[in-house]
Design a protein around this motif. Structure first.
Motif, PDB file in Angstrom:
ATOM      1  N   PRO A  91       0.817  -1.236   0.000  1.00  0.00           N
ATOM      2  CA  PRO A  91       0.000   0.000   0.000  1.00  0.00           C
ATOM      3  C   PRO A  91       0.845   1.278   0.000  1.00  0.00           C
ATOM      4  CG  PRO A  91      -0.715  -1.525   1.736  1.00  0.00           C
ATOM      5  CD  PRO A  91       0.491  -2.131   1.106  1.00  0.00           C
ATOM      6  N   ASN A  92       2.095   1.181   0.486  1.00  0.00           N
ATOM      7  CA  ASN A  92       2.939   2.381   0.536  1.00  0.00           C
ATOM      8  C   ASN A  92       3.788   2.575  -0.720  1.00  0.00           C
ATOM      9  OD1 ASN A  92       2.178   3.005   3.244  1.00  0.00           O
ATOM     10  ND2 ASN A  92       3.456   1.277   3.883  1.00  0.00           N
ATOM     11  N   PHE A  93       3.652   1.665  -1.685  1.00  0.00           N
ATOM     12  CA  PHE A  93       4.471   1.741  -2.898  1.00  0.00           C
ATOM     13  C   PHE A  93       4.202   3.036  -3.648  1.00  0.00           C
ATOM     14  CE2 PHE A  93       4.999   1.049  -7.480  1.00  0.00           C
ATOM     15  CZ  PHE A  93       6.297   0.585  -7.522  1.00  0.00           C
ATOM     16  N   LYS A  94       5.309   3.687  -4.063  1.00  0.00           N
ATOM     17  CA  LYS A  94       5.152   4.926  -4.830  1.00  0.00           C
ATOM     18  C   LYS A  94       5.379   4.629  -6.303  1.00  0.00           C
ATOM     19  CE  LYS A  94       6.912   7.923  -1.219  1.00  0.00           C
ATOM     20  NZ  LYS A  94       7.611   6.819  -0.496  1.00  0.00           N
ATOM     21  N   PRO A  95       4.422   4.951  -7.157  1.00  0.00           N
ATOM     22  CA  PRO A  95       4.612   4.680  -8.590  1.00  0.00           C
ATOM     23  C   PRO A  95       5.861   5.387  -9.112  1.00  0.00           C
ATOM     24  CG  PRO A  95       2.376   5.445  -8.126  1.00  0.00           C
ATOM     25  CD  PRO A  95       3.166   5.630  -6.876  1.00  0.00           C
ATOM     26  N   GLY A  96       6.624   4.684  -9.892  1.00  0.00           N
ATOM     27  CA  GLY A  96       7.838   5.269 -10.450  1.00  0.00           C
ATOM     28  C   GLY A  96       9.000   5.203  -9.492  1.00  0.00           C
ATOM     29  N   GLY A  97       8.761   4.760  -8.245  1.00  0.00           N
ATOM     30  CA  GLY A  97       9.818   4.719  -7.247  1.00  0.00           C
ATOM     31  C   GLY A  97      10.776   3.569  -7.456  1.00  0.00           C
ATOM     32  N   GLY A  98      10.243   2.419  -7.783  1.00  0.00           N
ATOM     33  CA  GLY A  98      11.091   1.254  -8.026  1.00  0.00           C
ATOM     34  C   GLY A  98      10.702   0.684  -9.362  1.00  0.00           C
ATOM     35  N   GLY A  99      11.632   0.079 -10.028  1.00  0.00           N
ATOM     36  CA  GLY A  99      11.293  -0.433 -11.346  1.00  0.00           C
ATOM     37  C   GLY A  99      11.908  -1.782 -11.574  1.00  0.00           C
ATOM     38  N   ALA A 100      11.529  -2.390 -12.666  1.00  0.00           N
ATOM     39  CA  ALA A 100      12.016  -3.725 -12.976  1.00  0.00           C
ATOM     40  C   ALA A 100      13.529  -3.727 -13.091  1.00  0.00           C
ATOM     41  CB  ALA A 100      11.391  -4.197 -14.273  1.00  0.00           C
ATOM     42  N   GLU A 101      14.103  -2.675 -13.640  1.00  0.00           N
ATOM     43  CA  GLU A 101      15.529  -2.691 -13.922  1.00  0.00           C
ATOM     44  C   GLU A 101      16.317  -1.964 -12.844  1.00  0.00           C
ATOM     45  OE1 GLU A 101      16.265  -4.552 -16.565  1.00  0.00           O
ATOM     46  OE2 GLU A 101      14.117  -4.790 -16.852  1.00  0.00           O
ATOM     47  N   GLY A 102      15.689  -1.642 -11.747  1.00  0.00           N
ATOM     48  CA  GLY A 102      16.401  -0.948 -10.692  1.00  0.00           C
ATOM     49  C   GLY A 102      16.396  -1.771  -9.422  1.00  0.00           C
ATOM     50  N   ASN A 103      16.362  -1.082  -8.296  1.00  0.00           N
ATOM     51  CA  ASN A 103      16.354  -1.759  -7.019  1.00  0.00           C
ATOM     52  C   ASN A 103      15.035  -2.498  -6.836  1.00  0.00           C
ATOM     53  OD1 ASN A 103      18.661  -0.299  -6.893  1.00  0.00           O
ATOM     54  ND2 ASN A 103      17.832   1.266  -5.531  1.00  0.00           N
ATOM     55  N   GLY A 104      15.107  -3.602  -6.125  1.00  0.00           N
ATOM     56  CA  GLY A 104      13.891  -4.371  -5.936  1.00  0.00           C
ATOM     57  C   GLY A 104      13.789  -4.916  -4.529  1.00  0.00           C
ATOM     58  N   ALA A 105      12.547  -4.958  -4.034  1.00  0.00           N
ATOM     59  CA  ALA A 105      12.332  -5.458  -2.676  1.00  0.00           C
ATOM     60  C   ALA A 105      12.577  -6.960  -2.604  1.00  0.00           C
ATOM     61  CB  ALA A 105      10.906  -5.144  -2.247  1.00  0.00           C
ATOM     62  N   MET A 106      12.286  -7.688  -3.664  1.00  0.00           N
ATOM     63  CA  MET A 106      12.302  -9.155  -3.652  1.00  0.00           C
ATOM     64  C   MET A 106      11.633  -9.673  -2.379  1.00  0.00           C
ATOM     65  SD  MET A 106      15.586 -10.562  -5.733  1.00  0.00           S
ATOM     66  CE  MET A 106      16.794 -10.614  -4.428  1.00  0.00           C
ATOM     67  N   ALA A 107      10.472  -9.098  -2.075  1.00  0.00           N
ATOM     68  CA  ALA A 107       9.735  -9.489  -0.879  1.00  0.00           C
ATOM     69  C   ALA A 107       9.500 -10.995  -0.883  1.00  0.00           C
ATOM     70  CB  ALA A 107       8.402  -8.737  -0.833  1.00  0.00           C
ATOM     71  N   ASP A 108       9.271 -11.564   0.276  1.00  0.00           N
ATOM     72  CA  ASP A 108       9.109 -13.003   0.530  1.00  0.00           C
ATOM     73  C   ASP A 108      10.452 -13.744   0.528  1.00  0.00           C
ATOM     74  OD1 ASP A 108       6.333 -12.358   0.174  1.00  0.00           O
ATOM     75  OD2 ASP A 108       6.478 -12.901  -1.939  1.00  0.00           O
ATOM     76  N   THR A 109      11.569 -13.074   0.183  1.00  0.00           N
ATOM     77  CA  THR A 109      12.896 -13.707   0.257  1.00  0.00           C
ATOM     78  C   THR A 109      13.690 -12.994   1.351  1.00  0.00           C
ATOM     79  OG1 THR A 109      14.272 -12.268  -1.136  1.00  0.00           O
ATOM     80  CG2 THR A 109      12.813 -13.814  -2.281  1.00  0.00           C
ATOM     81  N   PRO A 110      14.849 -13.575   1.759  1.00  0.00           N
ATOM     82  CA  PRO A 110      15.636 -12.909   2.807  1.00  0.00           C
ATOM     83  C   PRO A 110      16.316 -11.619   2.333  1.00  0.00           C
ATOM     84  CG  PRO A 110      16.262 -15.235   2.555  1.00  0.00           C
ATOM     85  CD  PRO A 110      15.381 -14.886   1.402  1.00  0.00           C
ATOM     86  N   TYR A 111      16.349 -11.352   1.023  1.00  0.00           N
ATOM     87  CA  TYR A 111      17.155 -10.250   0.511  1.00  0.00           C
ATOM     88  C   TYR A 111      16.366  -9.295  -0.384  1.00  0.00           C
ATOM     89  CZ  TYR A 111      20.906 -13.388   1.916  1.00  0.00           C
ATOM     90  OH  TYR A 111      21.737 -14.210   2.635  1.00  0.00           O
ATOM     91  N   GLY A 112      16.842  -8.060  -0.419  1.00  0.00           N
ATOM     92  CA  GLY A 112      16.447  -7.138  -1.470  1.00  0.00           C
ATOM     93  C   GLY A 112      17.628  -7.002  -2.426  1.00  0.00           C
ATOM     94  N   ILE A 113      17.421  -6.312  -3.532  1.00  0.00           N
ATOM     95  CA  ILE A 113      18.507  -6.162  -4.512  1.00  0.00           C
ATOM     96  C   ILE A 113      18.693  -4.691  -4.852  1.00  0.00           C
ATOM     97  CG2 ILE A 113      16.878  -6.625  -6.402  1.00  0.00           C
ATOM     98  CD1 ILE A 113      20.605  -7.552  -6.468  1.00  0.00           C
ATOM     99  N   VAL A 114      19.960  -4.270  -4.871  1.00  0.00           N
ATOM    100  CA  VAL A 114      20.281  -2.920  -5.325  1.00  0.00           C
ATOM    101  C   VAL A 114      21.107  -3.061  -6.606  1.00  0.00           C
ATOM    102  CG1 VAL A 114      21.402  -0.749  -4.767  1.00  0.00           C
ATOM    103  CG2 VAL A 114      20.237  -2.032  -2.984  1.00  0.00           C
ATOM    104  N   VAL A 115      20.634  -2.412  -7.627  1.00  0.00           N
ATOM    105  CA  VAL A 115      21.201  -2.577  -8.959  1.00  0.00           C
ATOM    106  C   VAL A 115      21.531  -1.207  -9.523  1.00  0.00           C
ATOM    107  CG1 VAL A 115      20.567  -3.158 -11.329  1.00  0.00           C
ATOM    108  CG2 VAL A 115      19.993  -4.720  -9.500  1.00  0.00           C
ATOM    109  N   SER A 116      22.702  -1.046 -10.099  1.00  0.00           N
ATOM    110  CA  SER A 116      23.006   0.216 -10.773  1.00  0.00           C
ATOM    111  C   SER A 116      23.910  -0.078 -11.952  1.00  0.00           C
ATOM    112  CB  SER A 116      23.697   1.181  -9.809  1.00  0.00           C
ATOM    113  OG  SER A 116      25.022   0.751  -9.573  1.00  0.00           O
ATOM    114  N   PRO A 117      23.964   0.821 -12.912  1.00  0.00           N
ATOM    115  CA  PRO A 117      24.971   0.636 -13.954  1.00  0.00           C
ATOM    116  C   PRO A 117      26.356   0.666 -13.303  1.00  0.00           C
ATOM    117  CG  PRO A 117      23.458   2.435 -14.509  1.00  0.00           C
ATOM    118  CD  PRO A 117      23.203   2.073 -13.080  1.00  0.00           C
TER     119      PRO A 117
END
Lengths: 127, 731
Positions: free
Chosen positions: B564-590
């Motif tokens: 419910p707190n997700f902000k549109p445009g805040g996270g994207g497929a090719e960027g950082n991801g919560a990967m919720a339900d797993t132990p980790y999130g992912i931070v991705v950058s060029p």
């Protein structure tokens, strides 16, 4: 020789600015270069950084040796760059372009530093 | 004397020195830039427990209003069925002047037999017309646009979709709009990107010629509908689905707008529309299913489903049930094979791309693979995997191309499979066996991700030239000066890097190279069946990634799209991801210098290659794209230097001997000599040309069309312009 000279003319101010520039550019090279060396990377940057800072400090003290120290570091950068990337233009660009532009500035300070040294010696002679 | 008077010089010089030291600090401190991985030893957050504010909705929760965008009544779950027998479609035998399918023909060759435009006269191309689709970000909207559209041309119509799925028919000579069907897609339904790669032309087997909906235009939408309209009028085909539309969210379970969407044209194979869809990357392990489904092209009736974790159930899920969650999704354009009754599905990864410990054995068999499905039943006939246990987002983005491979004992029905790895696999379409040798080579195993071992080997297509450069070295790091170059060398040394399959890492960032936008992304390849020349443009774009603990992910504000707190445009497929339900999130950058926005590796970042498929030798290869619109801090340099830029969008090859490709971040359309690779002509577009061009002839004149829609992620300027070129009259 333990202190800094006092710039009077425009050319002396410019020389001082070049010296400060060398120190400014040398510091990140020294600091990041030291970490790079500790991580097993190239030793060039920490050595070059130290030489450039030393050159800058000497120049601030009015010594022409500072300028020559920078030019020596610049000269040795060429064989190092060619050893690392050969004659690859894109590869040579970051390694040589900036340092060469600075080398031009440093060369321009040599006559000023020479004159400063003479004045300083003359003053010491009088004293 | 100098000793006594330090004031002026020291004050001045000292001040600058101080500020210099301060100036280094940001380079060493943790950046506040939202796309920078936290760095060595900083993947955890101190203090509080992970947030339990958001527990994730039950997959059985009813779909929120708006997820079924057209409010189409679903009716009871359908069992498997058979397609209405189809007539032959024009895509199989395109008319000389036409470009009737996304890849020009069902083989997806991107080869046109037109020869009016040649290397000798291509330099005279001028704009015939510019058409504006009207789809671009409104003021105040986060830019998520990248139209990626290739129009199709059949007879007297140029048909295309806008980035937001309006379907239009244009006059091929003037670009005048003949009709427009407004799809009514809402902004909230845009997933990672507002894109619509193409529409599909379909000729009915039951509606006689001359009646409405004999010829139809089909599209899949961002908000998960199939729409069929009459090719002559643009009116919905009442006999298809529910008044012309099919709700593809049926059976998907809990979802929100923008989570699941279609951006690629669904192929029609022997009367079955085969539907795949993108599931937004990086959100949660139990994201909606990547199920592949068949629908009757005539009636829109459900035919079958291929659901990875329910392999034996081909019908729709029972009431209150849903397709299996988190399975690999396929967002690339599929290729249909009418003769063999197969559809080649390029798959991606299971949900939560960078963590594989929670995947089922069934998922591990079919992710990042080509799966050949029987279009009658939806059962896989064969599977060829391009990455084992993918945790690098090396999903297959390109449409595979069908060719007659010049074998020793005559032509072999083959499938050319481009990958983001730059490995091009050539498979026998009948059984999926490699025609050219594939070697299983050892891959790095070292990982600090508990309970998630890597595959000991990975497949390499050693019989095809590699579309890639050697592994990165510290001395490949680049910049404008020794200082920013050193910054990148340090970034390189601070990261974990053991070559192409370096395992994800929590303890420090890792380098992913060629990167998830490397090799061939969605651009696909072009193949001239007469000369056997294969054209490929590809990328060299390493990424800098790091897994972070759930606590850290919470601290970084990473949350899934259905939070419910997700902000549109805040996270994207090719960027950082919560990967919720797993132990980790992912931070991705060029893998770039985040201060200058220059890539850390030296150029080139994009290349184009011509391969002779008879000998598998490289005919020519060179960097693609100039530095004119690129530079440090995003400032255009206007340098006409061919540096080789990242590129997205495929090539076209013509019998006239010209290769057209846009794709690059210099926002230009380029024409090359197919024989020599020499650049013959280019033109600056009103926006980024991140789309595949196409060419057609109409009333004796050859045209070349490119959608200059731009691309938000590639920072190429967005426009709504379709630019169409032709030779001056009378040439």
């Amino acid at each position: 020789m333990a202190g800094l000279y006092r710039p009077r003319r425009a050319s002396e101010w410019a020389t001082c600015a070049v010296a400060v520039l060398l120190i400014l550019l040398g510091l990140p090279l020294l600091i990041m270069g030291a970490e790079l060396a500790l991580l097993g990377g190239s030793l060039y940057y920490v050595v070059a950084g130290a030489a450039i800072i030393a050159g800058g400090i000497l120049m601030l003290m009015g010594s022409v040796a500072g300028a020559f120290l920078y030019l020596l570091a610049w000269l040795l950068t060429w064989p190092w760059a060619l050893w690392e990337v050969g004659f690859d233009g894109w590869g040579l660009l970051p390694r040589l372009l900036g340092p060469t532009l600075i080398a031009v500035l440093v060369v321009l300070t040599i006559p000023v530093l020479r004159r400063l040294q003479k004045t300083s010696l003359a003053q010491k002679g009088i004293a | 004397m100098p000793r006594t008077d330090l004031s002026a010089a020291t004050a001045l010089c000292g001040l600058v020195l101080l500020s210099a030291t301060a100036g280094i600090a940001p380079a060493r401190a943790q950046s506040a830039y939202k796309e920078a991985p936290p760095g060595p030893g900083d993947a955890d957050a101190p203090g509080k427990k992970p947030s339990d504010k958001f527990a994730g909705p039950s997959p059985f929760a009813p779909q929120a209003p708006g997820v079924n965008a057209a409010n189409i009544p679903d009716g009871p779950p359908a069992g498997p069925g058979e397609a209405t027998p189809a007539v032959e479609q024009i895509g199989s035998h395109p008319a000389h002047d036409d470009w009737p399918a996304y890849g020009r023909d069902t083989d997806a060759t991107r080869f046109s037999p037109l020869e009016q435009i040649t290397p000798r006269n291509v330099g005279q191309l001028t704009r015939a017309f510019v058409y504006h689709t009207g789809s671009k970000p409104a003021p105040g909207q986060v830019n998520k646009w990248a139209a990626e559209t290739t129009p199709i041309k059949v007879g007297d119509g140029l048909y295309m979709c806008s980035a937001m799925n309006d379907i239009v028919k244009l006059d091929p000579a003037t670009g005048k709009e003949v009709w427009r069907h407004e799809a009514g897609v809402k902004y909230a339904s845009i997933p990672y990107t507002a894109a619509c790669k193409a529409v599909v032309y379909y000729t009915s087997s039951t509606v006689p010629e001359g009646e409405p909906c004999h010829n139809r235009i089909l599209e899949g939408t961002l908000d998960m509908r199939l729409i069929e309209v009459d090719a002559d009028t643009g009116k919905l085909c009442e006999g298809f689905g529910y008044h012309g539309q099919v709700n593809l969210m049926k059976g998907m379970g809990e979802s929100v707008p923008g989570f699941v969407s279609m951006t690629a044209p669904p192929p029609i194979v022997n009367g079955a529309i085969v539907v795949n869809h993108e599931v937004l990357d990086g959100q949660r392990r139990w994201a909606p299913s990547g199920v592949i489904r068949g629908y009757d092209a005539e009636t829109g009736k459900f035919l079958w489903a291929w659901d990875v974790n329910r392999p034996d159930q081909h019908g729709e899920p029972a009431e209150g049930q849903h397709y299996s969650r988190g399975t690999p999704n396929s967002w690339a354009t599929m290729t249909g094979d009418n003769a063999l009754g197969l559809v080649y599905v390029p798959t991606g990864n299971s949900a939560a791309d960078y963590y594989s410990a929670m995947r089922s054995p069934e998922e591990n068999k079919v992710s990042s693979a080509i799966v050949a499905l029987d279009v009658k039943t939806g059962s896989p006939r064969w599977v060829f995997q391009t990455v084992h246990k993918d945790v690098w987002d090396y999903d297959i983005g390109s449409q595979p191309t069908m060719i007659d491979f010049p074998g020793q004992d005559g032509p072999v029905p083959a499938l050319v499979v481009p990958t983001k790895r730059g490995q091009t696999f050539v498979l026998d379409r009948r059984d999926g066996k490699p025609i050219l040798p594939v070697e299983d080579r050892p891959a790095p195993l070292a990982t600090d991700v508990q309970g998630d071992p890597r595959s000991p080997t990975q497949p390499w297509s050693v019989g095809m030239p590699r579309l890639g450069l050697p592994d990165l070295k510290e001395s490949d790091m680049w910049g404008m000066s020794p200082i920013d170059q050193l910054f990148c060398r340090l970034k390189f040394r601070r990261a974990k890097y053991e070559g192409e399959f370096t395992a994800p890492s929590v303890e420090k960032p890792w380098i992913e190279y060629p990167g998830y936008n490397g090799g061939s992304d969605w651009g696909s390849m072009a193949y001239d069946p007469k000369t056997g020349v294969l054209i490929a443009n590809w990328n060299v774009t390493p990424m800098y990634d790091q897994l972070v603990t759930r606590k850290k992910a919470d601290a970084l504000g990473l949350m899934p799209i259905d939070d419910p707190n997700f902000k549109p445009g805040g996270g994207g497929a090719e960027g950082n991801g919560a990967m919720a339900d797993t132990p980790y999130g992912i931070v991705v950058s060029p893998f770039w210098n985040q201060y200058t926005h220059m890539m850390c590796n030296k150029p080139p970042y994009g290349m184009i290659t011509a391969i002779d498929m008879h000998t598998r030798k490289v005919l020519w290869q060179h960097p693609l794209g100039s530095a004119r619109a690129n530079g440090p801090w995003g400032v255009p340099t206007y340098l006409p230097l061919t540096i080789g830029t990242p590129n997205n969008g495929g090539p076209v090859i013509t019998a006239g001997g010209v290769v057209f490709v846009a794709a690059t971040t210099d926002n230009m359309l380029h024409a090359f000599d197919a024989k020599s690779g020499k650049e013959l002509w280019n033109d600056v577009l009103p926006g980024g040309g991140q789309a595949t061009p196409m060419t057609y002839e109409y009333k004796g004149r050859q045209y070349v069309a490119i959608m200059a829609g731009g691309h938000h992620f590639m920072m190429a300027p967005v426009s709504d312009a379709l630019v169409v070129y032709a030779l001056p009259d009378g040439k």
